[in-house]
Design a protein around this motif. Structure first.
Motif, PDB file in Angstrom:
ATOM      1  N   LYS A  40       0.830  -1.212   0.000  1.00  0.00           N
ATOM      2  CA  LYS A  40       0.000   0.000   0.000  1.00  0.00           C
ATOM      3  C   LYS A  40       0.869   1.270   0.000  1.00  0.00           C
ATOM      4  O   LYS A  40       0.657   2.171  -0.810  1.00  0.00           O
ATOM      5  N   THR A  41       1.839   1.306   0.913  1.00  0.00           N
ATOM      6  CA  THR A  41       2.690   2.501   0.994  1.00  0.00           C
ATOM      7  C   THR A  41       3.534   2.665  -0.272  1.00  0.00           C
ATOM      8  O   THR A  41       3.681   3.769  -0.797  1.00  0.00           O
ATOM      9  N   THR A  42       4.055   1.551  -0.769  1.00  0.00           N
ATOM     10  CA  THR A  42       4.839   1.600  -2.013  1.00  0.00           C
ATOM     11  C   THR A  42       3.994   2.162  -3.144  1.00  0.00           C
ATOM     12  O   THR A  42       4.458   3.008  -3.922  1.00  0.00           O
ATOM     13  N   LEU A  44       1.318   4.144  -2.921  1.00  0.00           N
ATOM     14  CA  LEU A  44       1.092   5.586  -2.727  1.00  0.00           C
ATOM     15  C   LEU A  44       2.347   6.389  -3.054  1.00  0.00           C
ATOM     16  O   LEU A  44       2.263   7.486  -3.604  1.00  0.00           O
ATOM     17  N   ARG A  45       3.523   5.844  -2.734  1.00  0.00           N
ATOM     18  CA  ARG A  45       4.774   6.548  -3.048  1.00  0.00           C
ATOM     19  C   ARG A  45       4.973   6.656  -4.558  1.00  0.00           C
ATOM     20  O   ARG A  45       5.530   7.641  -5.050  1.00  0.00           O
ATOM     21  N   ILE A  46       4.515   5.662  -5.292  1.00  0.00           N
ATOM     22  CA  ILE A  46       4.602   5.751  -6.762  1.00  0.00           C
ATOM     23  C   ILE A  46       3.646   6.839  -7.260  1.00  0.00           C
ATOM     24  O   ILE A  46       4.011   7.666  -8.102  1.00  0.00           O
ATOM     25  N   LEU A  47       2.416   6.845  -6.729  1.00  0.00           N
ATOM     26  CA  LEU A  47       1.457   7.886  -7.129  1.00  0.00           C
ATOM     27  C   LEU A  47       1.998   9.282  -6.794  1.00  0.00           C
ATOM     28  O   LEU A  47       1.750  10.249  -7.527  1.00  0.00           O
ATOM     29  N   ALA A  48       2.745   9.367  -5.692  1.00  0.00           N
ATOM     30  CA  ALA A  48       3.274  10.671  -5.255  1.00  0.00           C
ATOM     31  C   ALA A  48       4.562  11.045  -5.977  1.00  0.00           C
ATOM     32  O   ALA A  48       5.161  12.069  -5.656  1.00  0.00           O
ATOM     33  N   VAL A  79      -0.293  13.156   2.812  1.00  0.00           N
ATOM     34  CA  VAL A  79      -0.151  13.060   4.276  1.00  0.00           C
ATOM     35  C   VAL A  79       0.268  11.633   4.594  1.00  0.00           C
ATOM     36  O   VAL A  79      -0.411  10.691   4.189  1.00  0.00           O
ATOM     37  N   SER A  80       1.399  11.480   5.265  1.00  0.00           N
ATOM     38  CA  SER A  80       1.829  10.127   5.632  1.00  0.00           C
ATOM     39  C   SER A  80       1.875  10.027   7.154  1.00  0.00           C
ATOM     40  O   SER A  80       1.466  10.955   7.846  1.00  0.00           O
ATOM     41  N   HIS A  81       2.359   8.892   7.673  1.00  0.00           N
ATOM     42  CA  HIS A  81       2.429   8.818   9.137  1.00  0.00           C
ATOM     43  C   HIS A  81       3.564   9.660   9.702  1.00  0.00           C
ATOM     44  O   HIS A  81       3.630   9.906  10.883  1.00  0.00           O
ATOM     45  N   GLN A  82       4.475  10.103   8.831  1.00  0.00           N
ATOM     46  CA  GLN A  82       5.476  11.079   9.252  1.00  0.00           C
ATOM     47  C   GLN A  82       4.958  12.472   8.887  1.00  0.00           C
ATOM     48  O   GLN A  82       4.331  12.635   7.837  1.00  0.00           O
ATOM     49  N   PRO A  83       5.250  13.489   9.710  1.00  0.00           N
ATOM     50  CA  PRO A  83       4.615  14.795   9.457  1.00  0.00           C
ATOM     51  C   PRO A  83       5.228  15.598   8.307  1.00  0.00           C
ATOM     52  O   PRO A  83       4.598  16.511   7.799  1.00  0.00           O
ATOM     53  N   LEU A  84       6.448  15.279   7.878  1.00  0.00           N
ATOM     54  CA  LEU A  84       7.172  16.041   6.836  1.00  0.00           C
ATOM     55  C   LEU A  84       7.315  17.517   7.241  1.00  0.00           C
ATOM     56  O   LEU A  84       7.165  18.413   6.403  1.00  0.00           O
ATOM     57  N   LEU A 153      -3.522  12.171  -1.109  1.00  0.00           N
ATOM     58  CA  LEU A 153      -3.096  10.817  -0.755  1.00  0.00           C
ATOM     59  C   LEU A 153      -2.821  10.779   0.745  1.00  0.00           C
ATOM     60  O   LEU A 153      -2.017  11.569   1.241  1.00  0.00           O
ATOM     61  N   PHE A 154      -3.495   9.890   1.433  1.00  0.00           N
ATOM     62  CA  PHE A 154      -3.302   9.751   2.880  1.00  0.00           C
ATOM     63  C   PHE A 154      -2.776   8.351   3.177  1.00  0.00           C
ATOM     64  O   PHE A 154      -3.452   7.363   2.877  1.00  0.00           O
ATOM     65  N   ASP A 155      -1.590   8.261   3.751  1.00  0.00           N
ATOM     66  CA  ASP A 155      -1.010   6.955   4.065  1.00  0.00           C
ATOM     67  C   ASP A 155      -1.144   6.713   5.570  1.00  0.00           C
ATOM     68  O   ASP A 155      -0.358   7.227   6.361  1.00  0.00           O
ATOM     69  N   GLU A 156      -2.125   5.909   5.923  1.00  0.00           N
ATOM     70  CA  GLU A 156      -2.419   5.593   7.323  1.00  0.00           C
ATOM     71  C   GLU A 156      -2.327   6.853   8.213  1.00  0.00           C
ATOM     72  O   GLU A 156      -1.512   6.918   9.134  1.00  0.00           O
ATOM     73  N   PRO A 157      -3.164   7.833   7.921  1.00  0.00           N
ATOM     74  CA  PRO A 157      -3.032   9.119   8.631  1.00  0.00           C
ATOM     75  C   PRO A 157      -3.430   9.063  10.101  1.00  0.00           C
ATOM     76  O   PRO A 157      -3.059   9.948  10.866  1.00  0.00           O
TER      77      PRO A 157
END
Lengths: 239, 243
Positions: A40-42, A44-48, A79-84, A153-157
């Protein structure tokens, strides 16, 4: 709005995504469900445009990745689980920095609006490292919507958030969806996904193995049963 | 809430002038962000400065030199100090990007990614030059040598540019690895050796007052290395940061 065809992603010998197809119409809110390690994360990272696919076609808002990545990124909020976010900058300075990177007009007013929206206007001059996890995630959402993207895109927000912060996040997600924005959200929390999304896709072993519209799901229990069946089916068919 | 989500984003202009303006805006945003964060924390500069001053102190006590020998080792001691302190700074600068996923935040921005590279490189160069400006007078006092000549300052600037150009690219690669602290020097020092050799030779020549023609050869080499390293980093940064 999002069109993915025969997407393959490898990390060395390991194939993470296997000829995956995926479509999202404009304004749809898709919850991408799946077990840990499903990709899933991979995906979303491709989409991003943070990760390059080995094979396949990815188009967002008509722009193709990776060739037109800058045009895609202009239309994306992530938005990912890290805030960036930078801990040694204040909330205001963080948003000002991202505002410059996205060339936002009337930036100061926009930043204040966004801080108001995520409930951090009174903490705007505080360093982000002094914020709780929930406050950081709220500011992360502010950062992601700062340029009013068409696709979110929200990765396990919801990861690591307390109940109040989760409720606040859900309100923002609903507001984004209500404005007709296209949303893809990965989640392990079926109850929250059931509450927010208009469609549920299950990603397992590198492919979308099942998809269902919200209208077909009467209760969260139905979604749970659907999810379990979707995840177990490939194993059963292999066995 | 709906109204609050509305914003107008500048439509990207396609002219070369507009592209350049966008590039410069993004690059200076990264520089400003690095300087502002460092102004608050002072972690990076403090670490680099303490390390650099300790190195020249240790050399001062370890090498009991007469005036002639001192002139011949000064350039070597200086560049060893700059190189080691610079590695600390490069590691810390990129670690700050990795800590909260900020590198992803940078890469998500709709800008030419080489603007991010140049922003980070200029920030790193400023930190390295600040350390060098503090080290030089301290070294001058400890070793009783005047290091403030325009020629030497030019060599230090050119050497630092080459070091930071390749160092910023490699630190971006190394930060992805778990062993980033030891990986960066292992990758960096073999690659940056031509810059260090040219910088040591040019600095030594200036300090020993050899004819300018002999020094100029090394300065020309430094300029060539700087152009090559900056060009390589410009071309490959996008590939280095993408998975």
């Amino acid at each position: 709005m999002i069109r993915v065809r025969k997407l393959v992603k490898r990390f060395g010998p390991k194939i993470v995504l296997r000829s995956m197809d995926f479509d999202v119409a404009a304004g749809e809110f898709v919850a991408l469900l799946g077990p840990n390690g499903a990709g899933k994360t991979t995906f979303l990272r491709i989409l991003a445009s943070l990760s390059r696919p080995a094979l396949g076609e990815v188009r967002i808002a008509g722009y193709r990745l990776p060739d037109q990545a800058a045009a895609v990124r202009r239309r994306l909020g992530v938005v990912s689980h890290q805030p960036l976010l930078y801990g040694d900058l204040t909330a205001m300075e963080n948003l000002r920095f991202y505002g410059r990177m996205y060339a936002i007009d009337d930036m100061e007013r926009r930043i204040l609006d966004v801080l108001e929206m995520v409930g951090l206007a009174n903490r705007r001059h505080d360093l982000v490292r002094t914020f709780s996890r929930g406050m950081q995630q709220r500011l992360a959402i502010g950062r992601a919507v700062l340029h009013d993207p068409e696709v979110m895109l929200f990765d396990e927000p919801h990861t690591g958030l307390d109940q109040d912060a989760c409720a606040m996040l859900d309100n923002v997600l609903r507001a984004v969806a209500a404005r007709g924005r296209t949303v893809v959200m990965t989640s392990h929390d079926l109850a929250r996904a059931a509450d927010l999304a208009s469609r549920f896709d299950v990603l397992s072993r590198g492919k979308i193995v099942a998809s269902v519209q919200r209208a077909e799901m009467e209760t969260t229990n139905n979604l749970l049963a659907f999810y379990r069946q979707a995840v177990s089916e490939p194993e059963a068919s292999r066995g | 809430m709906d109204e609050q989500l509305s914003v107008s984003v500048e439509v990207p202009r396609v002219g070369l002038r507009a592209q350049t303006a966008n590039f410069l805006r993004a690059m200076w945003a990264v520089v400003w962000k690095d300087l502002a964060a460092e102004w608050r924390s002072r972690e990076l500069l403090t670490g680099m400065l303490v390390f650099a001053l300790l190195v020249i102190l240790i050399f001062n006590f370890a090498l009991e030199l007469d005036a002639k020998a001192r002139a011949s080792v000064t350039s070597g001691v200086l560049w060893v100090t700059f190189a080691f302190a610079g590695t600390l700074g490069l590691n810390r600068s990129m670690a700050a990007e990795k800590d909260r996923g900020c590198l992803d935040g940078l890469l998500l921005a709709p800008v030419d990614r080489s603007a991010i590279y140049f922003g980070k490189a200029i920030g790193n160069l400023i930190f390295m030059l600040i350390v060098e400006l503090v080290v030089l007078p301290v070294y001058s006092v400890l070793y009783n040598t005047n290091l403030f000549s325009p020629g030497l300052l030019l060599v230090i600037l050119l050497g630092s540019v080459g070091y930071v150009a390749v160092g910023t690219l490699l630190s971006t690669m190394a930060v992805q690895a778990r062993t980033r602290d030891i990986l960066l020097p292992i990758l960096l020092f073999p690659l940056v050796l031509p810059v260090l050799i040219a910088a040591v030779k040019a600095s030594g020549g200036i300090l020993q007052s050899v004819p300018w023609e002999e020094v100029q050869v090394w300065i020309n080499l430094l300029v060539v290395y700087d152009v090559i390293f900056v060009s390589i980093a410009f071309m490959f940064f996008d590939y280095v940061v993408e998975e």
